[in-house]
Design a protein around this motif. Structure first.
Motif, PDB file in Angstrom:
ATOM      1  N   LYS A  11      -2.086   6.396   4.333  1.00  0.00           N
ATOM      2  CA  LYS A  11      -3.049   5.568   4.851  1.00  0.00           C
ATOM      3  C   LYS A  11      -3.844   6.563   5.863  1.00  0.00           C
ATOM      4  N   PHE A  51       1.776   0.968  -4.676  1.00  0.00           N
ATOM      5  CA  PHE A  51       1.736   0.369  -3.546  1.00  0.00           C
ATOM      6  C   PHE A  51       0.336   0.273  -2.717  1.00  0.00           C
ATOM      7  N   GLN A  72       6.089   7.703   2.343  1.00  0.00           N
ATOM      8  CA  GLN A  72       5.471   7.394   3.850  1.00  0.00           C
ATOM      9  C   GLN A  72       4.100   6.813   3.703  1.00  0.00           C
ATOM     10  N   LEU A  73       4.008   5.513   3.611  1.00  0.00           N
ATOM     11  CA  LEU A  73       2.733   4.788   3.205  1.00  0.00           C
ATOM     12  C   LEU A  73       1.655   5.103   4.377  1.00  0.00           C
ATOM     13  N   GLN A  74       2.429   5.050   5.715  1.00  0.00           N
ATOM     14  CA  GLN A  74       1.482   5.168   6.898  1.00  0.00           C
ATOM     15  C   GLN A  74       0.515   6.510   6.822  1.00  0.00           C
ATOM     16  N   ALA A 132      -1.511   1.128   0.268  1.00  0.00           N
ATOM     17  CA  ALA A 132      -1.347   1.796   1.610  1.00  0.00           C
ATOM     18  C   ALA A 132      -1.908   0.972   2.893  1.00  0.00           C
ATOM     19  N   GLN A 180       0.673  -2.073   3.192  1.00  0.00           N
ATOM     20  CA  GLN A 180       1.957  -1.586   3.211  1.00  0.00           C
ATOM     21  C   GLN A 180       2.717  -2.365   2.248  1.00  0.00           C
ATOM     22  N   THR A 181       2.173  -2.759   1.081  1.00  0.00           N
ATOM     23  CA  THR A 181       3.075  -3.693   0.153  1.00  0.00           C
ATOM     24  C   THR A 181       2.985  -3.047  -1.143  1.00  0.00           C
TER      25      THR A 181
END
Lengths: 265, 403
Positions: free
Chosen positions: B73, B100, B68-70, B102, B105-106
């Motif tokens: 972040k 990644f 869950q990158l969000q 964050a 989101q790449t």
């Protein structure tokens, strides 16, 4: 006597700053052979060889190659001690720190004795040098191995100290140098190791070269006074073998030195 | 060995390095250390990264779609690393990792390595190198090895360890001093100076099987070995003909050809990476300074001018930066010079710095110094901003960073 005076003159010239630079020939190649000769000398003590252990350290195998190789990490299979190294360690011996520390005291004594003999005159002129030479042992008293350890004899003085970043031999060491020159001439089998040292400041390798220059300075002085070059070797221990462990000028002064050692002693 | 960080980059990148997913599966070797710990250790010590606490992650994501990158972040991470280990045949495993961004989101990097379980640490260092490269745009130096001398209890040990000081192995031990280890370009051999013969002699030792031989044992002193880029020759300092001079020693024939001449003292030679030049220390100008001589003509020019004592040259792998020991106000510091602009910068504040050597990425310098009268190793980035110290019981000295 005439020869002694001539020698003293040569030395005085050297001390006055004329840096003789004789080329070295007759290299002392095979230390193993010399060691064998040394063993036949009187009072010879061969020190125990330094024990050196080596082993391999295989690299953690790169990932790309790993497929073909069973293991990675440490390989202790190669514990190889080369015979050549343990053999040659026997050929040269130093007295170590124990003998060295006792010499610090006798050196100070030697300095005052030298000053007294030259009537308090410190200088490199011919007459003073000749006067000093006259105090050396007379030809009938041939310097012997036992004198090297006799504190009454100038031969027991083995250590020459140097100024910072300098390889110039101080005047006060003239009697010491001449005594060793006479000893070497009288004992053709004696082989001297002139071992230079530096203080701890700065690069270890540069200090090794500085110590080498101090050893060569004594080598050149003795060579000019007639000691065959094949009878001597100038080497350096750099800053690796201090006699004083402190980190101040007092300790550094003690460590900037050349030691006159004899193989087989 | 203990590593202490004593300085860091102004803007450290916050990065979350999640535990790699290690499934309980048939054929999976037991007792594997999670590579994420090694990666986090490498990046955290470098001074360029701030590694976030991820100890609350109960089930680490195994695949990119699981992360869950969000969330990361929101927790302050600019970058996130995830990975997994998969069993292969026998002792072998496959390690996969993903990096990644964050914020955007790449995905920045994704790589796979196959190794034995014993090679897992080495893989983790390579992952740290890859993350460093992707986030900073320059290579890391986590995968190399270091050699150094450890003096303890009157005994000298030449040790080889990973760049993070783990896996230290003693390859030579002696009651007499050892100095000046130098790596062959292929990392298979070490040249060094041993005093076991009661005088300095240059040895070359094979790391794979521990075999070794004396390559320079001439009359007088033999020291300061440095490898030519092709690994066939050693530059050494010998005193056999005159005072300390530099010679080129052919390792096949054993012949030593004299390179410098004159009564001055020349030592500490290093080859430029292109094999065209020899940099060395000489007191021919009255004080010890660094000179550069053409290997084809022998003609030398002076390189350092600032101050009365500049010694121990080391060259970066690209040949553009010279590091050396510079004395200022009676203190010995590590300095670096850009060889194009000839601009010099003092990088350290400690007073007894010695033996600089470059990491393979050319961005870090390893050197020896004294702290509380004890020898330790330290690293400093070539901009002087990031510093680490490596210490252990006993005196550490004479470090050399290898391939």
């Amino acid at each position: 006597m005439k020869q002694l005076a001539y020698s003293a003159l040569l030395l005085a010239a050297l001390l006055a700053g004329c840096s003789g630079n004789p080329s070295k020939e007759a290299a002392i190649e095979d230390r193993g052979i010399k060691a064998a000769e040394a063993e036949q000398m009187e009072g010879v003590k061969i020190v125990e060889a330094a024990r050196v252990e080596t082993q391999g350290a295989a690299r953690a195998i790169p990932v790309s190659e790993a497929a073909n190789k069973p293991g990675a990490g440490v390989n202790t299979s190669g514990t190889a001690t080369q015979p050549i190294s343990s053999k040659t360690t026997e050929s040269v011996q130093t007295r170590g720190a124990t003998a060295a520390s006792s010499e610090v005291k006798s050196l100070a004594d030697g300095k005052s004795a030298a000053d007294a003999k030259s009537g308090g005159v410190v200088g490199g002129d011919k007459s003073t040098a000749a006067q000093d030479a006259s105090t050396l042992p007379q030809p009938d008293a041939v310097p012997a191995w036992g004198d090297l350890k006799n504190p009454e004899n100038p031969l027991s003085k083995r250590r020459l100290l140097f100024d910072y970043d300098s390889a110039a031999i101080r005047d006060e060491y003239r009697p010491v140098l001449e005594a060793h020159v006479q000893f070497m001439k009288a004992n053709k089998a004696a082989k001297s190791i002139l071992q230079g040292h530096a203080d701890e400041r700065g690069s270890r390798e540069y200090n090794l070269a500085l110590g080498q220059r101090r050893a060569e300075s004594v080598f050149n002085a003795m060579s000019l006074l007639g000691v065959p070059e094949a009878q001597m070797e100038a080497v350096s221990m750099g800053e690796e073998k201090p006699v004083a462990e402190g980190h101040d000028e007092e300790a550094w002064q003690q460590n900037r030195r050349t030691e006159i050692l004899y193989q087989g002693e | 060995m203990t590593i202490e960080i004593v300085g860091g980059a102004a803007n450290q990148i916050p990065v979350a390095i999640l535990p790699f997913s290690v499934p309980v599966a048939p054929g999976m070797p037991l007792g594997l250390r999670n590579p994420a710990e090694v990666v986090a250790g490498d990046l955290g010590r470098s001074g360029y990264f701030r590694v976030l606490d991820v100890s609350d992650v109960a089930v680490p994501p195994a695949e990119p779609q699981d992360v869950q990158l969000q969330d990361w972040k929101n927790r302050g991470a600019d970058a996130v690393v995830i990975g997994q280990i998969r069993p292969q045949s026998g002792d072998r495993v496959e390690v996969r990792f993903w990096l990644f961004d964050a914020v955007r989101q790449t995905r920045l990097a994704a790589l796979s390595y196959t190794t034995s379980s014993a090679g897992l640490r080495a893989v983790a260092h390579r992952i740290a190198d890859a993350v460093h490269q992707a986030l900073l745009g320059e290579p890391g130096a986590y995968g190399g090895r270091i050699a150094y001398i450890l003096k303890r209890g009157g005994r000298y040990e030449l040790q080889v360890a990973d760049a993070d000081s783990q896996n230290a192995v003693t390859i030579t031990a002696s009651p007499e001093p050892l100095i000046s280890p130098a790596w062959s370009p292929d990392g298979q051999r070490l040249a060094y100076v041993s005093f076991e013969d009661k005088k300095p002699v240059v040895y070359v030792q094979n790391l794979a099987d521990g075999s070794r031989r004396a390559v320079a044992r001439f009359r007088g002193s033999n020291s300061a070995p440095a490898w030519s880029p092709d690994g066939r020759r050693l530059a050494v300092t010998l005193s056999k003909d005159e005072t300390s001079q530099i010679y080129l020693l052919d390792l096949l024939t054993g012949e030593a050809a004299r390179f410098t001449r004159g009564g001055a003292l020349d030592t500490e030679a290093v080859f430029s990476p292109d094999g065209q030049w020899l940099y060395f220390t000489s007191d021919r100008g009255g004080s010890p300074q660094i000179y550069r001589a053409s290997l084809s003509t022998g003609a030398a020019t002076r390189v350092t001018f600032e101050g009365g004592y500049n010694v121990s040259p080391a060259l970066s792998p690209d040949g553009r930066t010279l590091a050396f020991v510079h004395r200022r106000d009676g203190r010995f510091h590590i300095a670096a010079m850009d060889l194009n602009s000839r601009q010099m910068q003092v990088l350290t504040e400690t007073a007894y710095d010695e033996s600089p050597s470059f990491a393979s990425n050319g961005r870090l310098l390893l050197y020896a110094t004294l702290v509380n009268n004890r020898g330790i190793l330290a690293t400093v980035s070539v901009d002087g901003k990031v510093k680490q110290r490596l210490s252990q019981s006993g005196d550490l000295r004479e470090p050399a960073w290898g391939p």
